[in-house]
Design a protein around this motif. Structure first.
Motif, PDB file in Angstrom:
ATOM      1  N   SER A 118     -39.947  53.741  19.879  1.00 29.79           N
ATOM      2  CA  SER A 118     -39.188  52.684  20.545  1.00 29.79           C
ATOM      3  C   SER A 118     -39.099  51.460  19.639  1.00 29.79           C
ATOM      4  O   SER A 118     -39.905  51.285  18.720  1.00 29.79           O
ATOM      5  CB  SER A 118     -39.857  52.308  21.861  1.00 29.79           C
ATOM      6  N   VAL A 119     -38.134  50.610  19.916  1.00 31.21           N
ATOM      7  CA  VAL A 119     -37.970  49.384  19.137  1.00 31.21           C
ATOM      8  C   VAL A 119     -39.220  48.521  19.252  1.00 31.21           C
ATOM      9  O   VAL A 119     -39.717  47.995  18.256  1.00 31.21           O
ATOM     10  CB  VAL A 119     -36.708  48.613  19.587  1.00 31.21           C
ATOM     11  N   ASP A 120     -39.760  48.371  20.465  1.00 30.52           N
ATOM     12  CA  ASP A 120     -40.946  47.527  20.641  1.00 30.52           C
ATOM     13  C   ASP A 120     -42.146  48.065  19.859  1.00 30.52           C
ATOM     14  O   ASP A 120     -42.867  47.305  19.222  1.00 30.52           O
ATOM     15  CB  ASP A 120     -41.290  47.377  22.124  1.00 30.52           C
ATOM     16  N   LYS A 121     -42.355  49.376  19.887  1.00 36.03           N
ATOM     17  CA  LYS A 121     -43.459  49.965  19.114  1.00 36.03           C
ATOM     18  C   LYS A 121     -43.218  49.759  17.623  1.00 36.03           C
ATOM     19  O   LYS A 121     -44.141  49.464  16.861  1.00 36.03           O
ATOM     20  CB  LYS A 121     -43.621  51.445  19.440  1.00 36.03           C
ATOM     21  N   SER A 122     -41.973  49.907  17.181  1.00 40.05           N
ATOM     22  CA  SER A 122     -41.631  49.713  15.775  1.00 40.05           C
ATOM     23  C   SER A 122     -41.881  48.273  15.334  1.00 40.05           C
ATOM     24  O   SER A 122     -42.355  48.034  14.222  1.00 40.05           O
ATOM     25  CB  SER A 122     -40.164  50.071  15.530  1.00 40.05           C
ATOM     26  N   ILE A 123     -41.586  47.327  16.208  1.00 40.66           N
ATOM     27  CA  ILE A 123     -41.855  45.917  15.885  1.00 40.66           C
ATOM     28  C   ILE A 123     -43.353  45.688  15.786  1.00 40.66           C
ATOM     29  O   ILE A 123     -43.826  44.975  14.896  1.00 40.66           O
ATOM     30  CB  ILE A 123     -41.175  44.979  16.900  1.00 40.66           C
ATOM     31  N   ASP A 124     -44.112  46.297  16.674  1.00 40.90           N
ATOM     32  CA  ASP A 124     -45.577  46.193  16.572  1.00 40.90           C
ATOM     33  C   ASP A 124     -46.063  46.767  15.244  1.00 40.90           C
ATOM     34  O   ASP A 124     -46.945  46.194  14.598  1.00 40.90           O
ATOM     35  CB  ASP A 124     -46.252  46.906  17.748  1.00 40.90           C
ATOM     36  N   GLU A 125     -45.491  47.896  14.818  1.00 42.87           N
ATOM     37  CA  GLU A 125     -45.865  48.488  13.536  1.00 42.87           C
ATOM     38  C   GLU A 125     -45.464  47.581  12.367  1.00 42.87           C
ATOM     39  O   GLU A 125     -46.179  47.486  11.371  1.00 42.87           O
ATOM     40  CB  GLU A 125     -45.227  49.874  13.386  1.00 42.87           C
ATOM     41  N   LEU A 126     -44.352  46.890  12.503  1.00 42.23           N
ATOM     42  CA  LEU A 126     -43.926  45.923  11.493  1.00 42.23           C
ATOM     43  C   LEU A 126     -44.941  44.788  11.382  1.00 42.23           C
ATOM     44  O   LEU A 126     -45.333  44.399  10.280  1.00 42.23           O
ATOM     45  CB  LEU A 126     -42.533  45.382  11.840  1.00 42.23           C
ATOM     46  N   THR A 127     -45.401  44.293  12.526  1.00 39.39           N
ATOM     47  CA  THR A 127     -46.350  43.169  12.503  1.00 39.39           C
ATOM     48  C   THR A 127     -47.715  43.566  11.959  1.00 39.39           C
ATOM     49  O   THR A 127     -48.447  42.715  11.462  1.00 39.39           O
ATOM     50  CB  THR A 127     -46.521  42.544  13.902  1.00 39.39           C
ATOM     51  N   VAL A 173     -31.739  46.314  16.472  1.00 37.84           N
ATOM     52  CA  VAL A 173     -32.840  45.608  17.127  1.00 37.84           C
ATOM     53  C   VAL A 173     -32.274  44.340  17.753  1.00 37.84           C
ATOM     54  O   VAL A 173     -31.817  43.445  17.045  1.00 37.84           O
ATOM     55  CB  VAL A 173     -33.958  45.239  16.119  1.00 37.84           C
ATOM     56  N   SER A 174     -32.296  44.272  19.066  1.00 44.62           N
ATOM     57  CA  SER A 174     -31.805  43.066  19.734  1.00 44.62           C
ATOM     58  C   SER A 174     -32.915  42.016  19.782  1.00 44.62           C
ATOM     59  O   SER A 174     -34.103  42.331  19.784  1.00 44.62           O
ATOM     60  CB  SER A 174     -31.309  43.395  21.142  1.00 44.62           C
ATOM     61  N   VAL A 175     -32.501  40.771  19.785  1.00 50.50           N
ATOM     62  CA  VAL A 175     -33.440  39.653  19.822  1.00 50.50           C
ATOM     63  C   VAL A 175     -33.821  39.387  21.278  1.00 50.50           C
ATOM     64  O   VAL A 175     -32.954  39.226  22.132  1.00 50.50           O
ATOM     65  CB  VAL A 175     -32.810  38.383  19.214  1.00 50.50           C
ATOM     66  N   THR A 176     -35.117  39.372  21.550  1.00 50.60           N
ATOM     67  CA  THR A 176     -35.615  39.008  22.876  1.00 50.60           C
ATOM     68  C   THR A 176     -36.633  37.890  22.714  1.00 50.60           C
ATOM     69  O   THR A 176     -37.114  37.628  21.601  1.00 50.60           O
ATOM     70  CB  THR A 176     -36.288  40.201  23.592  1.00 50.60           C
ATOM     71  N   LYS A 177     -36.965  37.264  23.811  1.00 51.19           N
ATOM     72  CA  LYS A 177     -37.945  36.174  23.787  1.00 51.19           C
ATOM     73  C   LYS A 177     -39.284  36.652  23.234  1.00 51.19           C
ATOM     74  O   LYS A 177     -39.897  35.973  22.410  1.00 51.19           O
ATOM     75  CB  LYS A 177     -38.111  35.617  25.206  1.00 51.19           C
ATOM     76  N   ASP A 178     -39.731  37.824  23.646  1.00 52.14           N
ATOM     77  CA  ASP A 178     -41.012  38.352  23.165  1.00 52.14           C
ATOM     78  C   ASP A 178     -40.952  38.728  21.694  1.00 52.14           C
ATOM     79  O   ASP A 178     -41.881  38.448  20.931  1.00 52.14           O
ATOM     80  CB  ASP A 178     -41.430  39.570  23.995  1.00 52.14           C
ATOM     81  N   ARG A 179     -39.871  39.369  21.290  1.00 45.52           N
ATOM     82  CA  ARG A 179     -39.761  39.829  19.903  1.00 45.52           C
ATOM     83  C   ARG A 179     -39.670  38.672  18.918  1.00 45.52           C
ATOM     84  O   ARG A 179     -40.229  38.741  17.829  1.00 45.52           O
ATOM     85  CB  ARG A 179     -38.540  40.738  19.743  1.00 45.52           C
ATOM     86  N   ILE A 180     -38.953  37.623  19.281  1.00 46.14           N
ATOM     87  CA  ILE A 180     -38.768  36.503  18.358  1.00 46.14           C
ATOM     88  C   ILE A 180     -40.085  35.753  18.110  1.00 46.14           C
ATOM     89  O   ILE A 180     -40.224  35.044  17.124  1.00 46.14           O
ATOM     90  CB  ILE A 180     -37.648  35.560  18.835  1.00 46.14           C
ATOM     91  N   GLN A 181     -41.054  35.937  18.982  1.00 46.34           N
ATOM     92  CA  GLN A 181     -42.366  35.323  18.776  1.00 46.34           C
ATOM     93  C   GLN A 181     -43.207  36.135  17.803  1.00 46.34           C
ATOM     94  O   GLN A 181     -44.190  35.647  17.277  1.00 46.34           O
ATOM     95  CB  GLN A 181     -43.074  35.175  20.115  1.00 46.34           C
ATOM     96  N   LYS A 182     -42.801  37.396  17.544  1.00 49.98           N
ATOM     97  CA  LYS A 182     -43.570  38.280  16.666  1.00 49.98           C
ATOM     98  C   LYS A 182     -42.988  38.381  15.255  1.00 49.98           C
ATOM     99  O   LYS A 182     -43.730  38.498  14.288  1.00 49.98           O
ATOM    100  CB  LYS A 182     -43.629  39.696  17.256  1.00 49.98           C
ATOM    101  N   VAL A 183     -41.653  38.410  15.155  1.00 48.87           N
ATOM    102  CA  VAL A 183     -40.993  38.645  13.863  1.00 48.87           C
ATOM    103  C   VAL A 183     -39.804  37.707  13.675  1.00 48.87           C
ATOM    104  O   VAL A 183     -39.302  37.121  14.631  1.00 48.87           O
ATOM    105  CB  VAL A 183     -40.510  40.107  13.738  1.00 48.87           C
ATOM    106  N   SER A 184     -39.350  37.596  12.428  1.00 52.15           N
ATOM    107  CA  SER A 184     -38.140  36.828  12.117  1.00 52.15           C
ATOM    108  C   SER A 184     -36.955  37.781  12.102  1.00 52.15           C
ATOM    109  O   SER A 184     -37.097  38.944  11.714  1.00 52.15           O
ATOM    110  CB  SER A 184     -38.272  36.161  10.755  1.00 52.15           C
ATOM    111  N   PHE A 185     -35.802  37.287  12.477  1.00 57.03           N
ATOM    112  CA  PHE A 185     -34.591  38.094  12.536  1.00 57.03           C
ATOM    113  C   PHE A 185     -33.540  37.559  11.567  1.00 57.03           C
ATOM    114  O   PHE A 185     -33.468  36.349  11.340  1.00 57.03           O
ATOM    115  CB  PHE A 185     -33.989  38.073  13.954  1.00 57.03           C
TER     116      PHE A 185
END
Length: 140
Positions: A78-87, A98-110
């Motif tokens: 999933s995108v969320d799991k992939s973002i966690d793996e990125l972090t 990858v769409s920008v969400t409030k939670d995701r933007i706090q973890k990574v830069s877009f």
């Protein structure tokens, strides 16, 4: 179709200028680990089992312009799991839809968006009035 292609070309230009303006050429020639979300048409295998697609083509051009070395790593989570793996450092970059969400933007830069999509609903006018169909959707 032409409108979609023009949007993609326009967005590619915006993305190239944004990434190149902020790009730092790796001093140690590190090989970037690029996670590729395998979601067609953004990323898919071609007949030679090579990863291609809209996001991959854009990234390859950015990498070429910046003389980056990279390894494409197919990602089927999933995108969320992939973002966690990125972090956690599994990837240096994650590409794909990858769409920008409030939670995701706090973890990574877009980057700036490179694909603008519109979702529409088609309704058979003979079976139901468009107004009733929209009202039914709003109630669901």
């Amino acid at each position: 179709m032409i409108t979609l292609l023009l949007r993609i070309i326009l967005c590619m230009g915006i993305l190239f200028s944004t990434i190149e303006a902020h790009a730092e050429k790796p001093v140690d020639k590190k090989i970037l680990q690029v996670g590729v979300l395998m979601i067609p048409p953004f990323a898919l295998y071609d007949s030679e089992n090579t990863i291609n697609g809209i996001a991959v083509d854009i990234f390859k051009e950015i990498a070429r312009r910046n003389q980056w070395s990279y390894k494409l790593i197919p990602v089927n989570t999933s995108v969320d799991k992939s973002i966690d793996e990125l972090t956690t450092g599994k990837y240096d970059i994650l590409i794909g839809p990858v769409s920008v969400t409030k939670d995701r933007i706090q973890k990574v830069s877009f980057s700036k968006p490179f694909f603008l999509g519109e979702t529409k609903v088609a309704i058979n006018r003979q079976s139901v009035s468009p107004l009733k169909a929209v009202l039914d959707l709003l109630e669901a």
